[in-house]
Design a protein around this motif. Structure first.
Motif, PDB file in Angstrom:
ATOM      1  N   PRO A  25      25.070 -20.557  21.512  1.00  0.00           N
ATOM      2  CA  PRO A  25      26.456 -20.059  21.554  1.00  0.00           C
ATOM      3  C   PRO A  25      26.511 -18.584  21.194  1.00  0.00           C
ATOM      4  O   PRO A  25      25.772 -18.124  20.326  1.00  0.00           O
ATOM      5  CB  PRO A  25      27.165 -20.905  20.494  1.00  0.00           C
ATOM      6  CG  PRO A  25      26.078 -21.369  19.574  1.00  0.00           C
ATOM      7  CD  PRO A  25      24.857 -21.532  20.434  1.00  0.00           C
ATOM      8  N   PRO A  26      27.396 -17.828  21.876  1.00  0.00           N
ATOM      9  CA  PRO A  26      27.530 -16.397  21.576  1.00  0.00           C
ATOM     10  C   PRO A  26      28.246 -16.204  20.262  1.00  0.00           C
ATOM     11  O   PRO A  26      28.890 -17.122  19.753  1.00  0.00           O
ATOM     12  CB  PRO A  26      28.383 -15.884  22.748  1.00  0.00           C
ATOM     13  CG  PRO A  26      29.221 -17.066  23.131  1.00  0.00           C
ATOM     14  CD  PRO A  26      28.328 -18.272  22.918  1.00  0.00           C
ATOM     15  N   PRO A  27      28.154 -15.000  19.686  1.00  0.00           N
ATOM     16  CA  PRO A  27      28.891 -14.723  18.452  1.00  0.00           C
ATOM     17  C   PRO A  27      30.378 -14.774  18.711  1.00  0.00           C
ATOM     18  O   PRO A  27      30.834 -14.537  19.812  1.00  0.00           O
ATOM     19  CB  PRO A  27      28.432 -13.300  18.083  1.00  0.00           C
ATOM     20  CG  PRO A  27      27.974 -12.707  19.367  1.00  0.00           C
ATOM     21  CD  PRO A  27      27.397 -13.835  20.149  1.00  0.00           C
ATOM     22  N   PRO A  28      31.160 -15.100  17.694  1.00  0.00           N
ATOM     23  CA  PRO A  28      32.615 -15.204  17.891  1.00  0.00           C
ATOM     24  C   PRO A  28      33.243 -13.857  18.163  1.00  0.00           C
ATOM     25  O   PRO A  28      32.771 -12.831  17.689  1.00  0.00           O
ATOM     26  CB  PRO A  28      33.094 -15.761  16.544  1.00  0.00           C
ATOM     27  CG  PRO A  28      32.059 -15.326  15.564  1.00  0.00           C
ATOM     28  CD  PRO A  28      30.768 -15.344  16.309  1.00  0.00           C
ATOM     29  N   VAL A  29      34.289 -13.853  18.970  1.00  0.00           N
ATOM     30  CA  VAL A  29      35.032 -12.630  19.236  1.00  0.00           C
ATOM     31  C   VAL A  29      36.494 -12.868  18.912  1.00  0.00           C
ATOM     32  O   VAL A  29      36.975 -13.988  18.873  1.00  0.00           O
ATOM     33  CB  VAL A  29      34.901 -12.175  20.715  1.00  0.00           C
ATOM     34  CG1 VAL A  29      33.467 -11.902  21.061  1.00  0.00           C
ATOM     35  CG2 VAL A  29      35.466 -13.241  21.657  1.00  0.00           C
ATOM     36  N   VAL A  30      37.200 -11.754  18.698  1.00  0.00           N
ATOM     37  CA  VAL A  30      38.625 -11.845  18.407  1.00  0.00           C
ATOM     38  C   VAL A  30      39.378 -12.031  19.708  1.00  0.00           C
ATOM     39  O   VAL A  30      39.178 -11.293  20.664  1.00  0.00           O
ATOM     40  CB  VAL A  30      39.107 -10.573  17.697  1.00  0.00           C
ATOM     41  CG1 VAL A  30      40.609 -10.579  17.576  1.00  0.00           C
ATOM     42  CG2 VAL A  30      38.467 -10.498  16.330  1.00  0.00           C
ATOM     43  N   SER A  31      40.221 -13.025  19.770  1.00  0.00           N
ATOM     44  CA  SER A  31      41.047 -13.250  20.946  1.00  0.00           C
ATOM     45  C   SER A  31      42.328 -13.918  20.501  1.00  0.00           C
ATOM     46  O   SER A  31      42.570 -14.130  19.320  1.00  0.00           O
ATOM     47  CB  SER A  31      40.315 -14.139  21.961  1.00  0.00           C
ATOM     48  OG  SER A  31      40.251 -15.466  21.473  1.00  0.00           O
ATOM     49  N   SER A  32      43.125 -14.282  21.487  1.00  0.00           N
ATOM     50  CA  SER A  32      44.377 -14.928  21.140  1.00  0.00           C
ATOM     51  C   SER A  32      44.168 -16.315  20.549  1.00  0.00           C
ATOM     52  O   SER A  32      45.107 -16.934  20.064  1.00  0.00           O
ATOM     53  CB  SER A  32      45.274 -15.035  22.389  1.00  0.00           C
ATOM     54  OG  SER A  32      44.614 -15.783  23.382  1.00  0.00           O
ATOM     55  N   ALA A 118      28.961  -1.895   8.741  1.00  0.00           N
ATOM     56  CA  ALA A 118      30.161  -1.776   9.567  1.00  0.00           C
ATOM     57  C   ALA A 118      29.889  -2.357  10.946  1.00  0.00           C
ATOM     58  O   ALA A 118      28.989  -1.901  11.664  1.00  0.00           O
ATOM     59  CB  ALA A 118      30.575  -0.309   9.686  1.00  0.00           C
ATOM     60  N   SER A 119      30.678  -3.359  11.325  1.00  0.00           N
ATOM     61  CA  SER A 119      30.415  -4.029  12.604  1.00  0.00           C
ATOM     62  C   SER A 119      31.723  -4.517  13.221  1.00  0.00           C
ATOM     63  O   SER A 119      32.742  -4.678  12.547  1.00  0.00           O
ATOM     64  CB  SER A 119      29.467  -5.206  12.408  1.00  0.00           C
ATOM     65  OG  SER A 119      30.040  -6.169  11.544  1.00  0.00           O
ATOM     66  N   TRP A 120      31.667  -4.760  14.520  1.00  0.00           N
ATOM     67  CA  TRP A 120      32.780  -5.354  15.235  1.00  0.00           C
ATOM     68  C   TRP A 120      32.857  -6.845  14.922  1.00  0.00           C
ATOM     69  O   TRP A 120      31.894  -7.441  14.427  1.00  0.00           O
ATOM     70  CB  TRP A 120      32.637  -5.120  16.738  1.00  0.00           C
ATOM     71  CG  TRP A 120      32.687  -3.673  17.098  1.00  0.00           C
ATOM     72  CD1 TRP A 120      31.636  -2.856  17.386  1.00  0.00           C
ATOM     73  CD2 TRP A 120      33.853  -2.851  17.168  1.00  0.00           C
ATOM     74  NE1 TRP A 120      32.067  -1.578  17.632  1.00  0.00           N
ATOM     75  CE2 TRP A 120      33.423  -1.536  17.512  1.00  0.00           C
ATOM     76  CE3 TRP A 120      35.209  -3.089  16.984  1.00  0.00           C
ATOM     77  CZ2 TRP A 120      34.320  -0.480  17.669  1.00  0.00           C
ATOM     78  CZ3 TRP A 120      36.106  -2.033  17.141  1.00  0.00           C
ATOM     79  CH2 TRP A 120      35.663  -0.750  17.484  1.00  0.00           C
ATOM     80  N   SER A 121      33.978  -7.450  15.231  1.00  0.00           N
ATOM     81  CA  SER A 121      34.193  -8.841  14.868  1.00  0.00           C
ATOM     82  C   SER A 121      33.318  -9.818  15.648  1.00  0.00           C
ATOM     83  O   SER A 121      33.261 -10.990  15.303  1.00  0.00           O
ATOM     84  CB  SER A 121      35.671  -9.205  15.057  1.00  0.00           C
ATOM     85  OG  SER A 121      36.115  -8.856  16.357  1.00  0.00           O
ATOM     86  N   ASP A 122      32.631  -9.350  16.692  1.00  0.00           N
ATOM     87  CA  ASP A 122      31.694 -10.215  17.397  1.00  0.00           C
ATOM     88  C   ASP A 122      30.261 -10.039  16.895  1.00  0.00           C
ATOM     89  O   ASP A 122      29.326 -10.589  17.463  1.00  0.00           O
ATOM     90  CB  ASP A 122      31.754  -9.972  18.904  1.00  0.00           C
ATOM     91  CG  ASP A 122      31.329  -8.564  19.303  1.00  0.00           C
ATOM     92  OD1 ASP A 122      31.083  -7.731  18.399  1.00  0.00           O
ATOM     93  OD2 ASP A 122      31.242  -8.289  20.506  1.00  0.00           O
ATOM     94  N   GLY A 123      30.104  -9.265  15.827  1.00  0.00           N
ATOM     95  CA  GLY A 123      28.803  -9.067  15.219  1.00  0.00           C
ATOM     96  C   GLY A 123      28.070  -7.824  15.666  1.00  0.00           C
ATOM     97  O   GLY A 123      27.071  -7.437  15.054  1.00  0.00           O
TER      98      GLY A 123
END
Length: 578
Positions: A25-32, A118-123
């Motif tokens: 599974p891919p890393p989680p991302v921010v979405s609706s 420091a990273s984005w919400s998908d890692g």
């Protein structure tokens, strides 16, 4: 540009937001559909904010997307190298950065050291490619906010696995601390099929701030933000922030009932009075925006390239009436923009507008100028060689106050014998298309372009202000570097460097000297402001401002830094007693 980074295959932005079948599974991302905040069975603590609307794009670098909500979301969701303090000065954001400093004067080089965590919400790490993506788009794309500093960058190097960025400028650039705010996730956007135009058009593919997106519902007019559990720094005190559309009929009742804890909205004089009638339970502040409502008489127009025609049209305008219609008695009433570069709310602002037009209309002077340009008024219409003087006036869709100002402007010109074709393209089409039509020999083609775009003669639009004054000057009035380069081929189509399409090679050296600090900005403006008024290209009207109404059920909310607003302190907001 040489950036070492792993290739990240992105077939489409939609593919990033939807999970495909995979063994890993891919890393989680921010979405609706981001997972809700864990509240251990308790009702989440939330703050509801009344705003004008949540429609439109959310890219803080696009002038078409400029709004209170876009500014709020960029502060809550996106990382920035520097942030503004309440006194107007800038400071390094140590939530993102270890350091940022000038390491060489000749050439002028700035080194940015990003925090390892420091990273984005998908890692994905926040790294050099994010800097390079923003720099490239700001340099090349039309309709962006204050691109001048980015156009000075000649090289960008990635070091230490992308966590150190070394940026080289063509000349010294004192305003370098204003760059690289609102960084965007390059690994998700650089290969997206709709590119920069679609970046943050409807949502955020990933975030790197104290909050994340739970949902954006434009039909209901609501954005729900929740504490970003993947944020590496201080967590927000509140679980949830809701940005909710409010209008004249709902704003006051929502504040009175406590359904909204505060509101940040454009208000009329009547609405201001009603808010004041609520008494001490609601504290009111004026929050100036970093934009001025302007009328642009575009010299790239086949008609308005003639300075005499521009002077004639400017002399016909009742600027005072345009301002009155636009401010509607609201907080902008005290923010008349009587200078070309500095905004009324800025420190050091002083009026530079000369007597006569465009301060007040002067029909006799208008007639003199139009006749000098070869026009004659026959049967109540200005004509030249039997052809009526006809102008295309554009404003960004239904956005206010521009739609109201454009309507009044058209009425004034028609009454004076000028034909008007008023158009209201969508904001992104206006700034990214119509106002960016290529010019040849400094003039857009009167028949339009291959896409069917019609040349715009007059635009009623927002113009960015604030930040580094020299950068504002260069972004608003400066040429693109290729327009004034030695041996430049003027017969080759080129996109104008600003929304007005203004480029004066005689003034460019003074603009460049201010940008590099070779000439103090105060000295440069003393020389340039009178000439810019004489050109009759940009006719500023007023600085936009919102009303911040803070109710009794919240603590920690302040007006915030000048032209930035209250959302930068949101991690400290808490619900208080009603």
């Amino acid at each position: 540009m040489r950036v070492n980074r792993k290739a990240v295959p992105v077939l489409a932005l939609a593919a990033v937001l939807l999970t495909s079948c995979s063994n890993t599974p891919p890393p989680p991302v921010v979405s609706s559909s981001v997972a809700p905040v864990s509240t251990t069975g308790k009702t989440p603590s939330q703050i509801v904010v009344g705003v004008d609307d949540v429609l439109g794009g959310y890219n803080p670098h696009n002038l078409a997307d400029s709004s209170q909500v876009t500014s709020a979301l960029s502060q809550l969701l996106l990382p920035s190298v520097f942030r503004q303090k309440d006194d107007g000065s800038t400071q390094l954001d140590k939530n993102l950065m270890k350091s940022a400093q000038v390491i060489s004067q000749q050439p002028f080089v700035v080194a940015y050291d990003i925090r390892p965590d420091a990273s984005w919400s998908d890692g994905a790490p926040i790294a050099a490619e994010d800097f390079d993506y923003l720099r490239t788009q700001m340099r090349d794309q039309p309709g962006v906010i204050e691109p001048a500093g980015y156009r000075q960058i000649t090289d960008l190097q990635s070091r230490e696995g992308g966590k150190r960025v070394e940026v080289t400028f063509a000349k010294p650039y004192p305003g370098w601390q204003t760059l690289f705010s609102g960084l965007l996730p390059a690994h998700l956007l650089k290969d997206a099929p709709d590119g920069w135009r679609g970046a943050l058009a409807a949502n955020f593919p990933a975030v790197a701030g104290p909050f994340s997106i739970k949902s954006i519902d434009t039909a209901r007019g609501e954005v729900i933000l929740e504490r970003n559990e993947r944020y590496w720094e201080k967590p927000a005190a509140i679980d949830r922030i809701v940005l909710r559309r409010s209008d004249q009929s709902t704003l006051l009742p929502a504040l009175q009932s406590g359904n909204d804890q505060f509101a940040l909205a454009r208000t009329s004089g009547d609405e201001l009075k009603r808010l004041g009638d609520l008494g001490p339970a609601v504290r009111l502040h004026t929050v100036a925006r970093p934009v001025v409502a302007d009328v642009l008489l575009r010299p790239v127009s086949a008609t308005l390239q003639d300075a005499q025609v521009r002077a004639g049209v400017a002399a016909l305008l009742d600027r005072g009436k345009l301002i009155t219609e636009g401010v509607n008695g609201g907080p902008s009433s005290t923010l008349h923009a009587d200078a070309q570069v500095k905004a009324p709310s800025e420190a050091g602002y002083a009026a530079t507008i000369p007597p006569g037009p465009p301060t007040a209309p002067d029909v006799a002077k208008a007639e003199e100028s139009l006749k000098a340009a070869g026009y004659a008024k026959t049967a109540g219409t200005w004509r030249k060689n039997g052809k009526a003087l006809s102008l295309v006036i554009a404003s960004p869709g239904t956005q206010e106050p521009y739609a109201t100002i454009a309507k009044e402007l058209a009425t004034q010109l028609v009454a004076q014998g000028i034909e008007v074709n008023a158009i209201t393209p969508q904001p992104r089409d206006l700034f990214g298309g119509l106002l960016a039509m290529p010019v040849v020999n400094g003039v857009q083609q009167p028949t339009g372009d291959s896409a069917g775009n019609v040349g715009v003669d007059i635009a009623v639009v927002p113009q960015p202000v604030g930040g580094d004054t020299a950068s504002v000057l260069a972004s608003t009035f400066g040429c693109r570097p290729e327009q004034t380069a030695a041996g430049a081929d003027k017969t080759k189509p080129v996109v104008p460097g600003n929304s007005a399409g203004f480029c004066d090679p005689a003034l460019q050296p003074s603009i460049d000297a201010a940008l590099s600090g070779a000439t103090p900005i105060a000295d440069a403006l003393t020389t340039l402001e009178p000439e810019l008024w004489r050109q009759n290209v940009v006719i500023p009207l007023f600085q936009l401002a919102d009303t911040l109404a803070i109710g009794s059920g919240i603590s920690g909310v302040t007006p915030g830094p000048p032209m930035v607003g209250p959302f930068g302190s949101a991690v400290n907001w808490t619900r208080g007693p009603k």
